[in-house]
Design an enzyme around this catalytic site. Sequence first.
Site, PDB file in Angstrom:
ATOM      1  N   ARG A  27      29.902 -19.901 -21.244  1.00  0.00           N
ATOM      2  CA  ARG A  27      30.837 -18.883 -20.808  1.00  0.00           C
ATOM      3  C   ARG A  27      32.010 -19.504 -20.046  1.00  0.00           C
ATOM      4  O   ARG A  27      31.809 -20.141 -19.015  1.00  0.00           O
ATOM      5  CB  ARG A  27      30.107 -17.871 -19.911  1.00  0.00           C
ATOM      6  CG  ARG A  27      30.987 -16.818 -19.299  1.00  0.00           C
ATOM      7  CD  ARG A  27      31.532 -15.880 -20.339  1.00  0.00           C
ATOM      8  NE  ARG A  27      32.299 -14.799 -19.732  1.00  0.00           N
ATOM      9  CZ  ARG A  27      33.092 -13.992 -20.418  1.00  0.00           C
ATOM     10  NH1 ARG A  27      33.205 -14.134 -21.731  1.00  0.00           N
ATOM     11  NH2 ARG A  27      33.747 -13.025 -19.814  1.00  0.00           N
ATOM     12  N   LEU A  40      -9.610   0.611 -13.056  1.00  0.00           N
ATOM     13  CA  LEU A  40     -10.035   0.751 -11.670  1.00  0.00           C
ATOM     14  C   LEU A  40      -9.156   1.798 -10.976  1.00  0.00           C
ATOM     15  O   LEU A  40      -9.662   2.726 -10.347  1.00  0.00           O
ATOM     16  CB  LEU A  40      -9.908  -0.614 -10.959  1.00  0.00           C
ATOM     17  CG  LEU A  40     -10.247  -0.682  -9.468  1.00  0.00           C
ATOM     18  CD1 LEU A  40     -11.722  -0.356  -9.218  1.00  0.00           C
ATOM     19  CD2 LEU A  40      -9.939  -2.081  -8.904  1.00  0.00           C
ATOM     20  N   GLU A  68      -2.227  -5.588 -10.054  1.00  0.00           N
ATOM     21  CA  GLU A  68      -3.341  -6.419  -9.580  1.00  0.00           C
ATOM     22  C   GLU A  68      -3.173  -6.823  -8.112  1.00  0.00           C
ATOM     23  O   GLU A  68      -3.386  -7.963  -7.728  1.00  0.00           O
ATOM     24  CB  GLU A  68      -3.519  -7.646 -10.493  1.00  0.00           C
ATOM     25  CG  GLU A  68      -3.910  -7.203 -11.902  1.00  0.00           C
ATOM     26  CD  GLU A  68      -4.320  -8.344 -12.818  1.00  0.00           C
ATOM     27  OE1 GLU A  68      -4.838  -9.351 -12.311  1.00  0.00           O
ATOM     28  OE2 GLU A  68      -4.128  -8.209 -14.033  1.00  0.00           O
ATOM     29  N   PHE A  74      -9.082  -2.535 -18.508  1.00  0.00           N
ATOM     30  CA  PHE A  74      -9.772  -2.567 -17.217  1.00  0.00           C
ATOM     31  C   PHE A  74      -9.305  -1.339 -16.451  1.00  0.00           C
ATOM     32  O   PHE A  74      -8.096  -1.151 -16.263  1.00  0.00           O
ATOM     33  CB  PHE A  74      -9.352  -3.870 -16.517  1.00  0.00           C
ATOM     34  CG  PHE A  74      -9.729  -4.020 -15.070  1.00  0.00           C
ATOM     35  CD1 PHE A  74     -10.919  -4.637 -14.702  1.00  0.00           C
ATOM     36  CD2 PHE A  74      -8.856  -3.611 -14.062  1.00  0.00           C
ATOM     37  CE1 PHE A  74     -11.237  -4.839 -13.358  1.00  0.00           C
ATOM     38  CE2 PHE A  74      -9.170  -3.802 -12.715  1.00  0.00           C
ATOM     39  CZ  PHE A  74     -10.362  -4.416 -12.367  1.00  0.00           C
ATOM     40  N   GLY A  86      28.247  -8.771 -16.850  1.00  0.00           N
ATOM     41  CA  GLY A  86      28.065  -7.472 -17.503  1.00  0.00           C
ATOM     42  C   GLY A  86      27.083  -7.553 -18.658  1.00  0.00           C
ATOM     43  O   GLY A  86      26.286  -6.644 -18.899  1.00  0.00           O
TER      44      GLY A  86
HETATM   45  C1  LIG Z   1       2.581  -1.813 -15.193  1.00  0.00           C
HETATM   46  C2  LIG Z   1       1.303  -1.527 -14.503  1.00  0.00           C
HETATM   47  C3  LIG Z   1       0.096  -1.850 -15.103  1.00  0.00           C
HETATM   48  C4  LIG Z   1      -1.120  -1.559 -14.476  1.00  0.00           C
HETATM   49  N1  LIG Z   1      -2.289  -1.851 -15.118  1.00  0.00           N
HETATM   50  C5  LIG Z   1      -3.467  -1.500 -14.526  1.00  0.00           C
HETATM   51  C6  LIG Z   1      -4.709  -1.700 -15.214  1.00  0.00           C
HETATM   52  O1  LIG Z   1      -4.742  -2.218 -16.336  1.00  0.00           O
HETATM   53  N2  LIG Z   1      -5.847  -1.325 -14.608  1.00  0.00           N
HETATM   54  C7  LIG Z   1      -5.859  -0.781 -13.372  1.00  0.00           C
HETATM   55  O2  LIG Z   1      -6.922  -0.460 -12.890  1.00  0.00           O
HETATM   56  N3  LIG Z   1      -4.698  -0.562 -12.698  1.00  0.00           N
HETATM   57  C8  LIG Z   1      -3.507  -0.912 -13.241  1.00  0.00           C
HETATM   58  N4  LIG Z   1      -2.322  -0.687 -12.581  1.00  0.00           N
HETATM   59  C9  LIG Z   1      -2.364  -0.093 -11.264  1.00  0.00           C
HETATM   60  C10 LIG Z   1      -2.007  -1.082 -10.140  1.00  0.00           C
HETATM   61  O3  LIG Z   1      -3.062  -1.970  -9.936  1.00  0.00           O
HETATM   62  C11 LIG Z   1      -1.657  -0.272  -8.908  1.00  0.00           C
HETATM   63  O4  LIG Z   1      -0.449   0.388  -9.198  1.00  0.00           O
HETATM   64  C12 LIG Z   1      -1.508  -1.124  -7.663  1.00  0.00           C
HETATM   65  O5  LIG Z   1      -2.754  -1.654  -7.276  1.00  0.00           O
HETATM   66  C13 LIG Z   1      -0.916  -0.328  -6.510  1.00  0.00           C
HETATM   67  O6  LIG Z   1      -1.530   0.879  -6.329  1.00  0.00           O
HETATM   68  P1  LIG Z   1      -0.680   2.238  -6.236  1.00  0.00           P
HETATM   69  O7  LIG Z   1       0.194   2.270  -7.402  1.00  0.00           O
HETATM   70  O8  LIG Z   1      -1.597   3.348  -6.048  1.00  0.00           O
HETATM   71  O9  LIG Z   1       0.231   2.048  -4.954  1.00  0.00           O
HETATM   72  P2  LIG Z   1      -0.171   2.380  -3.453  1.00  0.00           P
HETATM   73  O10 LIG Z   1      -1.472   1.774  -3.149  1.00  0.00           O
HETATM   74  O11 LIG Z   1       0.001   3.826  -3.210  1.00  0.00           O
HETATM   75  O12 LIG Z   1       0.935   1.576  -2.677  1.00  0.00           O
HETATM   76  C14 LIG Z   1       2.214   2.141  -2.302  1.00  0.00           C
HETATM   77  C15 LIG Z   1       2.853   1.162  -1.322  1.00  0.00           C
HETATM   78  O13 LIG Z   1       2.074   1.096  -0.128  1.00  0.00           O
HETATM   79  C16 LIG Z   1       1.759  -0.231   0.159  1.00  0.00           C
HETATM   80  N5  LIG Z   1       0.472  -0.311   0.837  1.00  0.00           N
HETATM   81  C17 LIG Z   1      -0.678   0.307   0.475  1.00  0.00           C
HETATM   82  N6  LIG Z   1      -1.657  -0.037   1.331  1.00  0.00           N
HETATM   83  C18 LIG Z   1      -1.114  -0.892   2.207  1.00  0.00           C
HETATM   84  C19 LIG Z   1      -1.608  -1.615   3.329  1.00  0.00           C
HETATM   85  N7  LIG Z   1      -2.895  -1.541   3.678  1.00  0.00           N
HETATM   86  N8  LIG Z   1      -0.761  -2.396   4.007  1.00  0.00           N
HETATM   87  C20 LIG Z   1       0.540  -2.482   3.651  1.00  0.00           C
HETATM   88  N9  LIG Z   1       1.058  -1.841   2.620  1.00  0.00           N
HETATM   89  C21 LIG Z   1       0.239  -1.058   1.911  1.00  0.00           C
HETATM   90  C22 LIG Z   1       1.733  -0.895  -1.182  1.00  0.00           C
HETATM   91  O14 LIG Z   1       1.852  -2.299  -1.083  1.00  0.00           O
HETATM   92  C23 LIG Z   1       2.909  -0.239  -1.854  1.00  0.00           C
HETATM   93  O15 LIG Z   1       4.076  -0.868  -1.431  1.00  0.00           O
HETATM   94  C24 LIG Z   1      -1.115  -0.957 -13.194  1.00  0.00           C
HETATM   95  C25 LIG Z   1       0.106  -0.648 -12.587  1.00  0.00           C
HETATM   96  C26 LIG Z   1       1.301  -0.917 -13.225  1.00  0.00           C
HETATM   97  C27 LIG Z   1       2.580  -0.554 -12.552  1.00  0.00           C
END
Ligand SMILES: Cc1cc2nc3c(=O)[nH]c(=O)nc-3n(C[C@H](O)[C@H](O)[C@H](O)COP(=O)(O)OP(=O)(O)OC[C@H]3O[C@@H](n4cnc5c(N)ncnc54)[C@H](O)[C@@H]3O)c2cc1C
Lengths: 273, 393
Positions: B279, B135, B374, B133, B351
């Site tokens: 332990r 996005l 997600e 997926f 540890g």
């Molecule tokens: C292991 C892993 C697997 C993933 N798999 C997929 C996948 O299969 N498909 C896919 O499409 N994506 C995937 N992702 C992406 C994931 O969905 C995004 O990383 C996530 O939605 C956060 O987006 P970002 O990383 O850009 O963080 P950002 O959006 O940049 O967020 C940075 C920080 O700002 C905060 N923040 C942002 N906006 C707001 C707000 N309005 N109010 C308060 N706080 C806010 C966030 O909560 C976070 O703490 C994956 C990510 C990881 C780490």
Amino acid sequence: MKILVTAKRVPDPEQKVKLKGNELDQSATNWQLNQFDEYAVETALRLTENASAGNARDGEVVVVSIGPKDVQQQLRSTLAMGADKAILVAGEDAELDAEIVARTIQKLAERDKPDLILMGKLAADSESNDAGQRLAGYLGWPQATFAGTIEVVDGGKALLVGREVDAGIETKKVTLPAVVTVDLRIVAPHAIKNGKTAKDHAYAEGPRYASLKGIMAAKKKPIEDTTLQALGVTAQKRIKTTTLEAPPARKAGIKVQSVEELVQKLHSEAKVI
Amino acid sequence: MLTAENYGYSGIVQLPQDIELLRTQTRRLVDRDLRPRTLEIERERKIPEELVATLRELGYFGITIPERYGGLGLSTLAHAVLQEELGRAHAAFNMLISGNNGIGVMGLVLAGSEEQKERWLPRLASGEWIAAFALTEPNAGSDAQAIEARAVRDGDRFILNGTKHYISRGDIADLVTVFAVTDPATRARGGITAFVVERGTPGFRVARIQDSMGSDVIKQAELVFEDCPVPAGNVVGEIGQGFATAMRILDLGRLSLAARCLGTMEELLSVSVAHAKNRVQFKKPIAEQPAIQHMLADTATDIAMLRPALYTAASRRDAGETVTQDAAMLKLYASEALGRAADRAVQIHGGMGFMRDCVVEGIYREARMMRIVEGTSEIQRMLIARGVLEGQR
Ligand SMILES: Cc1cc2nc3c(=O)[nH]c(=O)nc-3n(C[C@H](O)[C@H](O)[C@H](O)COP(=O)(O)OP(=O)(O)OC[C@H]3O[C@@H](n4cnc5c(N)ncnc54)[C@H](O)[C@@H]3O)c2cc1C
């Protein structure tokens, strides 16, 4: 081939049992299928399928249990593995002994006329190891206990059974109908040769997992409910439980400094050598 | 049987017999074949082939795909219970199958045409194909509406351009559900469309694998689309309705994540209890120390609170109710509770909990992603608060 398999639920051997007076505390017990009975079900399935042709079934496997209503759960798991039908004879463990069990299966065998009755060599709870032997006696059928291998011979009219005996393997030919009780090695990859599945076919070690599809299909398979009375069983219980107690807690071990000390302690304190 | 020892207080919720059977059979598989391999998988960064084959044979890739297309079509509740049980094994197992049971195929299941379903779902249900997926983009994470990937109509096809990143299974997927802008003027309100893109489509490539702090058994990848021609027949749902579809997919995904977290917490509790009893320090098992007992009690309590709430939400969804609010709450609570449980488990192990040959070490690192994927915790709270302010509960 039509096979009747017996199955009993027993307390999970890994779990510490809780006692209530002279009985097992049922509410605190995790039940599961007796391991040897699960192996018997696996054996029955291997005997009635062609594993070299997409597990095409050829024969019928009926699993019977004597127990309370909840045993349905264990019976469903055998249906999920692939058995065709189950029979649940109502009864409480406390009211049963090997005599009643053997008489009940005898009645069922006379009613349903299976070609083979497969049983676990013993139930992990009471470990009596006598229901199969009694049953064969009452039916007047040949028996082969502790089966580690089974081969269908004489065009399906007899079985060649490799029995696990103290001195090694004893091979015995039994004509059908017969009673066979199974041992651990019966679920080894090449333990069963049914004349249909290719001789060199290697099964995965152990009883099969039910597929998710098998589990959902099990819901629709029939479980016949019956009673000792309906089957005409008149046998009386011959074994009475006078007391039931947990084994004493193990004493803490000790550490010894040397082999000499160990030998000395085994001799003078443990008095085993 | 449900007992306090194995299932916390799940006795509160009596599950239907067939779901209980799904649980016990999956538990058997997990205990016998999957759990014993955790450290090996962590070390080799690979799920052994024979275990993938077992999962395929037993049907674990087709849990939610309808029966008509070769799956099992199981309920949300049944799916949750299966994920909970698998959650006790290495996280890679759930991650491997989660595309095919969830975010990778739900677009097709929920919004796909009959022809699309017949074409793709059977191969996904059997596990022959793996789904992903896509996005998230470098400039669009929490703010998913801000995606920049563009799809421009060209006769009976669309030309796709853009970059997706952190895409789970992106490197191994045969089919990816990709979201792109078809109308920059309306974006989320009618301008984002979902597409199925098959591996091997010209102009689509896996640009790189993104190493992470997790086990990287199932990896995240950056996917690049350069003038990638996608047949118009690969549009999932209506043109312009992709954002709504993505949100529906994620709704379901949240319950799944909560179930996975729950199972992993059970594993953490069980290994922690075993360690605490074994332990010995100061001449007695550390399990006799109130400080250790309190940590065990807190994790056990989280498990006991979470399970009935999850089962209830899943059952309500199966009954046709909307559970958006509950799903957000469950994802938030479960992922944070898992974080706490993993932290305690490391502490209880001392540890040893910090060392690579201890299962809690791997779980601790992997668990961290649950508060991010997600929808981050912050985004869940935002969604929940929105609902609360609108008068829901
Ligand atoms: C292991 C892993 C697997 C993933 N798999 C997929 C996948 O299969 N498909 C896919 O499409 N994506 C995937 N992702 C992406 C994931 O969905 C995004 O990383 C996530 O939605 C956060 O987006 P970002 O990383 O850009 O963080 P950002 O959006 O940049 O967020 C940075 C920080 O700002 C905060 N923040 C942002 N906006 C707001 C707000 N309005 N109010 C308060 N706080 C806010 C966030 O909560 C976070 O703490 C994956 C990510 C990881 C780490």
